[in-house]
Design an enzyme around this catalytic site. Structure first.
Site, PDB file in Angstrom:
ATOM      1  N   CYS B 415       0.799  -1.211   0.000  1.00  0.00           N
ATOM      2  CA  CYS B 415       0.000   0.000   0.000  1.00  0.00           C
ATOM      3  C   CYS B 415       0.841   1.275   0.000  1.00  0.00           C
ATOM      4  O   CYS B 415       0.462   2.275  -0.603  1.00  0.00           O
ATOM      5  CB  CYS B 415      -0.978   0.003   1.146  1.00  0.00           C
ATOM      6  SG  CYS B 415      -0.281  -0.474   2.696  1.00  0.00           S
ATOM      7  N   HIS B 459      -1.727   0.566   7.268  1.00  0.00           N
ATOM      8  CA  HIS B 459      -2.106   0.898   5.899  1.00  0.00           C
ATOM      9  C   HIS B 459      -1.653   2.318   5.594  1.00  0.00           C
ATOM     10  O   HIS B 459      -1.401   3.123   6.490  1.00  0.00           O
ATOM     11  CB  HIS B 459      -3.633   0.774   5.761  1.00  0.00           C
ATOM     12  CG  HIS B 459      -4.105   0.792   4.350  1.00  0.00           C
ATOM     13  ND1 HIS B 459      -3.579   0.001   3.370  1.00  0.00           N
ATOM     14  CD2 HIS B 459      -5.098   1.501   3.743  1.00  0.00           C
ATOM     15  CE1 HIS B 459      -4.205   0.225   2.235  1.00  0.00           C
ATOM     16  NE2 HIS B 459      -5.141   1.142   2.437  1.00  0.00           N
ATOM     17  N   ASP B 475      -8.139   5.793  -1.874  1.00  0.00           N
ATOM     18  CA  ASP B 475      -7.234   4.688  -1.548  1.00  0.00           C
ATOM     19  C   ASP B 475      -6.845   3.966  -2.828  1.00  0.00           C
ATOM     20  O   ASP B 475      -7.621   3.173  -3.359  1.00  0.00           O
ATOM     21  CB  ASP B 475      -7.910   3.729  -0.566  1.00  0.00           C
ATOM     22  CG  ASP B 475      -6.926   2.719  -0.038  1.00  0.00           C
ATOM     23  OD1 ASP B 475      -5.780   2.687  -0.534  1.00  0.00           O
ATOM     24  OD2 ASP B 475      -7.287   1.974   0.900  1.00  0.00           O
TER      25      ASP B 475
END
Lengths: 306, 687
Positions: B415, B459, B475
């Site tokens: 991520c 994250h 995201d």
């Protein structure tokens, strides 16, 4: 009556010099109807005291010298076949007497000791299946030597408990000793003691002593003393109910001998060492201290009034 | 030999000591542990008669040397607490060598109680509490052996008694725990911490977040007041990173301000709440950092928490112990509809020496092809979606131009790669954007209904500022691996080689076995309840609890009532203890007689011995104070007659008592001190 007691004390005091307290305790023990154990070194006058006590009451008296080979039959008596009459006749042993002096009781075997001690407790003996009563006042004055224990059988607690009092005599004070030395040894001197009390006096005194008043305050004190022996870790075990009854009985008699109709804390304190010392054992915590020291501690620790 | 150390007690005591210090042993320097072992062995040898008690010289030497050695062995760590605990343990072990009498053993056992409490400084978990309970039982039974002789003492009966005593004291302990007013500590302990689990840091470079996914350690637990939001809404914001140097993302600007400054500034939040907000209660595991995690857009009215311009939460001190706080968040919001110049500049910052030329060009081309900023953003997301990007924990290493290499060559990343390159692409097209790090998702515990968030939930995502909408959460990972967001990290990463690598023995690895997983969740639920109700039970929660139990009015008075009852109890106890006599003395004559004795003692004439009867006392007094002999003799005579004599009739007794009282009073007036005399005159006759 107190005069006559004092007379008896003085009479015995002639042969056992400077030991009035011990004589009084011994008298107190007999007046309270209990058996007496005298414990001291040889030559301190144990036997003299016992002899004098017997004579002052005018009691029928027998002495048994305990040895390791003494058998119960030697004390209690034995039945022997009577040839002419073709039957067994009982030959009573020395125990059939009003006052027994059991000398060096710890020299005998336990079997023999218990024959005597049974008689003390029951007031009767059983020989060959027949129960024979002992004479009416029946006293045992036993002596033992606490030091040379080789070849002895120390009395167990259960048997020590049968003696109302255990007294020591102790060395005479210098003045008495001096008098003793000046007078010299007279082996038969106990014979000089005159009878000053009779059997009927004994009965009357015992009755009168039984009616001495024990006030609630005094009984509280006695109970505190007993409780202390049971709770305090310095004692291995506490005083039994028989022991506490003995304390009260002796205190009453002591008060009576003092000429009072009521018992005081001082009476309890006067008799307590003689009555309880042989019934108590030193606990683990107080290792190395003697029972007398512990009883002194008991007397000084327990408050008389609360 | 009096009060010598009993054998059974010594055995108990030594094993108790070993048990109590065993949790501390891991933390102690090896030399100290060895010294303790020597002390124990020495004490055993003393008992066996092989060694003597150490002399004064030896003891002095040991103390003089062990003190600086201990301090030295902790040199550089700077933790005063560890040194203090170490010295306490050492002192206790030295005391073993001085233990001659029962009193000393009692001291050692009391120290063992203290050491048990000290254990709570390091760990406050349920196992620690259970261990402490076991310790207390063992110490108590060791104490019991001291008070029992060998005949009445057996391991079994002593333990049984100790268990009973401890069991009886537990309700009292709970009552005290609940009721005793909680006062904030006057000073706080410097708590030693292990730095292994610090969670998200305030820097992000490629590989940082994926490193966290190796750990199954708990990050925090949340319980929502109402329904738990869907997994894809659970973006736990930690920090905003808006400064990029080509490789590392860092905090910048006002997010670096300290708590004190932020508190002074305390500006009203410029976020706009649109929908309903949801409240939740969060227990954060120690992070050693001062920022907190919350859902956007967070509001809190806790005094210890401030919010900065980035809508992140900060607390006063680094979180070194579990920290519990309440937040309300509005999931529908508008944040910063108008962007200040400084913030805009920060959100557009790009590295000065940039080698990501391909990315710049890509952004320029794509922006030219899109109608507006939002369209461009969707184009970028589509690029992530359509190109064969691969979401992996173990991406290949990147070189100098990390964005270029990731976007156009390797196409493999975690991520942080996606967030980083996405924000880069936004900024390259002159759209304000920034990276947000925190946690995403969480696992709902079905037994208690709270959510557990683990380190592997760490994250990174992006926030883009769009005109009219303010900051919008985007995201990019969701574009590449949508199941990461909807199902959670666990579902996606389970088969990745690096996942949970650092937690080989974690029960998390066995979550496919159903009963083990249920057990794990149960245990966690118990631990959560423990933290919620026991560890974080403080003044506010105490007041809340008492309010709900008793109502406010009663609660405000309960301490008053409790205090009064306690004070009364202690007063009564003190009265009887200090008076020194049991209350059962009712006999008036004896009471008066004892007062007389007390007066005599007070006047310094004579002190009655405890075991002294009335006549002996009178005789002694007569010897020492002949002038009092007559009076005392009469009093004693009357007293003896009253208390020990033959019972006469009632009237006679009463008369006797009256006379005794009069005489005692007269005598007391003679001997008492002036003040006491005054009292005597003032008080009624029978006093």
């Amino acid at each position: 009556m107190q005069d006559r007691i004092q007379a008896a004390v003085d009479e015995i005091g002639q042969v056992l010099l400077g030991k009035e307290q011990q004589i009084r305790l011994a008298l107190c023990c007999l007046l309270a109807g209990g058996h007496l154990l005298i414990e001291d070194l040889p030559g301190m006058g144990k036997t003299t005291l016992a002899h004098a006590l017997a004579r002052v009451f005018g009691l029928d008296f027998n002495r048994i010298q305990f040895t390791s080979d003494l058998l119960p039959a030697d004390i209690l008596g034995v039945s022997i076949f009577d040839q002419p009459n073709a039957c067994f006749t009982f030959h009573p042993g020395p125990i059939f007497s009003q006052l027994i002096l059991a000398d060096e009781i710890n020299r005998a075997t336990p079997k023999t000791q218990s024959a005597l001690l049974e008689a003390m407790e029951e007031g009767q003996v059983s020989v060959e299946g027949e129960t024979r009563p002992l004479p009416a006042p029946f006293f045992v004055i036993a002596t033992q030597n606490p030091v040379s224990l080789a070849g002895t059988f120390p009395l167990p607690e259960s048997q020590l408990d049968r003696f109302l009092m255990r007294i020591g005599i102790g060395y005479p004070d210098p003045k008495a000793e001096r008098e003793l030395l000046e007078r010299g040894v007279e082996p038969e001197q106990a014979r000089l003691v005159r009878q000053s009390l009779g059997l009927e006096d004994l009965v009357a005194m015992r009755k009168a002593a039984g009616s001495v008043r024990l006030s609630p305050l005094l009984l509280d004190y006695v109970q505190r003393l007993i409780a202390y022996t049971r709770d305090n870790e310095h004692f291995r075990f506490g005083l039994s109910p028989r022991g506490s009854i003995a304390v009260v009985r002796a205190a009453r008699t002591w008060a009576y001998m003092e000429g009072r109709d009521h018992a005081l804390p001082e009476d309890v304190q006067a008799v307590l060492p003689a009555v309880v010392e042989h019934r108590l054992r030193v606990g683990v915590e107080a290792e190395g201290r003697s029972a007398p020291a512990l009883v002194q501690r008991l007397l000084s620790e327990v408050d008389v009034f609360r | 030999m009096k009060e010598a150390v009993p054998r059974l007690s010594l055995g108990w005591l030594l094993s108790t000591f070993v048990l109590v210090i065993s949790p501390h042993l891991l933390r102690l320097p090896i030399g100290v542990s060895a010294l303790i072992a020597v002390c124990i062995v020495w004490r055993v040898l003393i008992f066996r008669g092989r060694l003597a008690f150490p002399g004064t010289a030896v003891r002095l030497l040991v103390v003089v040397f062990s003190l600086p050695l201990t301090v030295l062995s902790y040199r550089g760590e700077g933790a005063g607490l560890d040194v203090a605990v170490c010295l306490l343990i050492l002192g206790t072990s030295f005391k073993l060598l001085e233990m001659r009498r029962r009193r000393d053993m009692i001291i050692v056992l009391c120290l063992c109680y203290v050491l048990t409490m000290v254990g709570f400084i390091y760990s406050q978990t349920i196992p620690a509490a259970l261990l402490a309970l076991v310790n207390i039982v063992v110490i108590t039974s060791a104490l019991i052996t001291l008070y029992r002789d060998n005949i009445h003492s057996s391991v079994e009966s002593n333990t049984r008694l100790a268990v009973r005593m401890v069991a009886q004291s537990i309700p009292l302990a709970i009552a005290l725990f609940v009721l005793i007013p909680r006062v904030a500590p006057l000073w706080s302990m410097p708590i030693p911490v292990s730095s292994s689990t610090t969670g998200v840091t305030d820097e992000m470079s490629p590989g940082d977040v994926s490193r966290l996914s190796r750990s199954a350690a708990l990050a925090f637990r949340v319980s929502f007041d109402t329904q738990t939001p869907a997994n894809e809404d659970l973006y736990w914001r930690g920090l905003v990173l808006d400064s990029f140097d080509g490789r590392v993302w860092r905090r910048g600007g006002s997010s670096l301000l300290s708590f004190e400054i932020l508190e002074r500034l305390r500006t009203p939040s410029r976020g706009e709440v649109l929908g309903e907000d949801i409240g939740y209660d969060l227990i954060l595991e120690p992070t050693q950092q001062s920022w907190l995690y919350a859902l956007q857009l967070a509001q809190t009215n806790t005094a210890d928490i401030v919010q900065d311009r980035y809508y992140t939460l900060q607390t006063r001190k680094p979180v070194t112990q579990r920290y519990r706080y309440q937040v309300r968040s509005a999931l529908e919001y508008r944040a910063d509809v108008r962007l200040s110049g400084a913030l805009r500049a920060r959100a557009l910052q790009l590295p000065q020496e940039d080698s990501n030329l391909r990315a710049r060009e890509f952004a320029r081309d794509l922006r030219r092809a899109s109608s507006d900023d939002e369209g461009y953003m969707l184009q970028v997301l589509r690029y992530f979606q359509e190109q064969p990007f691969y979401y992996t924990l173990t991406p290949p290493a990147l070189g100098e131009a990390s964005i270029d290499e990731f976007l156009f060559d390797s196409l493999q990343g975690f991520c942080e790669h996606y967030a980083s390159s996405f924000v880069y692409l936004m900024r390259a097209a002159n759209i304000p954007a920034r990276v947000v790090v925190g946690y995403q998702g969480g696992e709902v515990n079905p037994f208690e209904g709270y959510t557990m968030v683990y380190q592997y939930n760490a994250h990174a995502w992006a926030e883009v500022w769009l005109p009219g909408q303010g900051w919008v959460r985007v995201d990019p990972t969701a574009a590449v691996a949508p199941e990461r967001i909807s199902l959670g990290a666990q579902a996606v990463l389970a088969n990745e080689p690096g996942f949970l690598e650092d937690s080989r023995f974690s029960m998390m690895r066995f979550r496919d076995t159903q009963w083990l997983n249920a057990l794990r969740l149960r245990l966690d639920a118990v631990d959560y309840a423990w933290n919620r109700w026991v560890i974080s039970y403080d003044e506010t929660r105490q007041v809340d609890l008492l309010d709900s139990l008793l109502g406010q009015q009663l609660r405000e008075r309960i301490f008053l009532v409790l205090g009064a009852v306690l004070a009364l109890f202690f007063l009564i106890a003190a009265f009887f203890l200090l008076r020194g006599a049991p209350a059962q003395m009712r006999d008036p004559a004896t009471r008066l007689y004892l007062r007389l004795a007390a007066d005599l003692a007070g006047s310094g004439m004579i002190m009655r011995h405890r075991g002294e009867g009335p006549r002996d006392f009178c005789e002694r007094l007569a010897r020492q104070q002949p002038e009092l002999a007559d009076d005392m003799g009469r009093v004693t005579g009357l007293y003896v007659q009253c208390c020990y004599g033959r019972e006469g009739n009632e009237a006679g007794r009463e008369q006797l008592l009256q006379e005794l009282m009069a005489r005692i009073r007269a005598l007391r007036l003679r001997v008492a001190s002036p003040t006491r005399r005054l009292w005597l005159r003032l008080l009624p006759r029978h006093y």
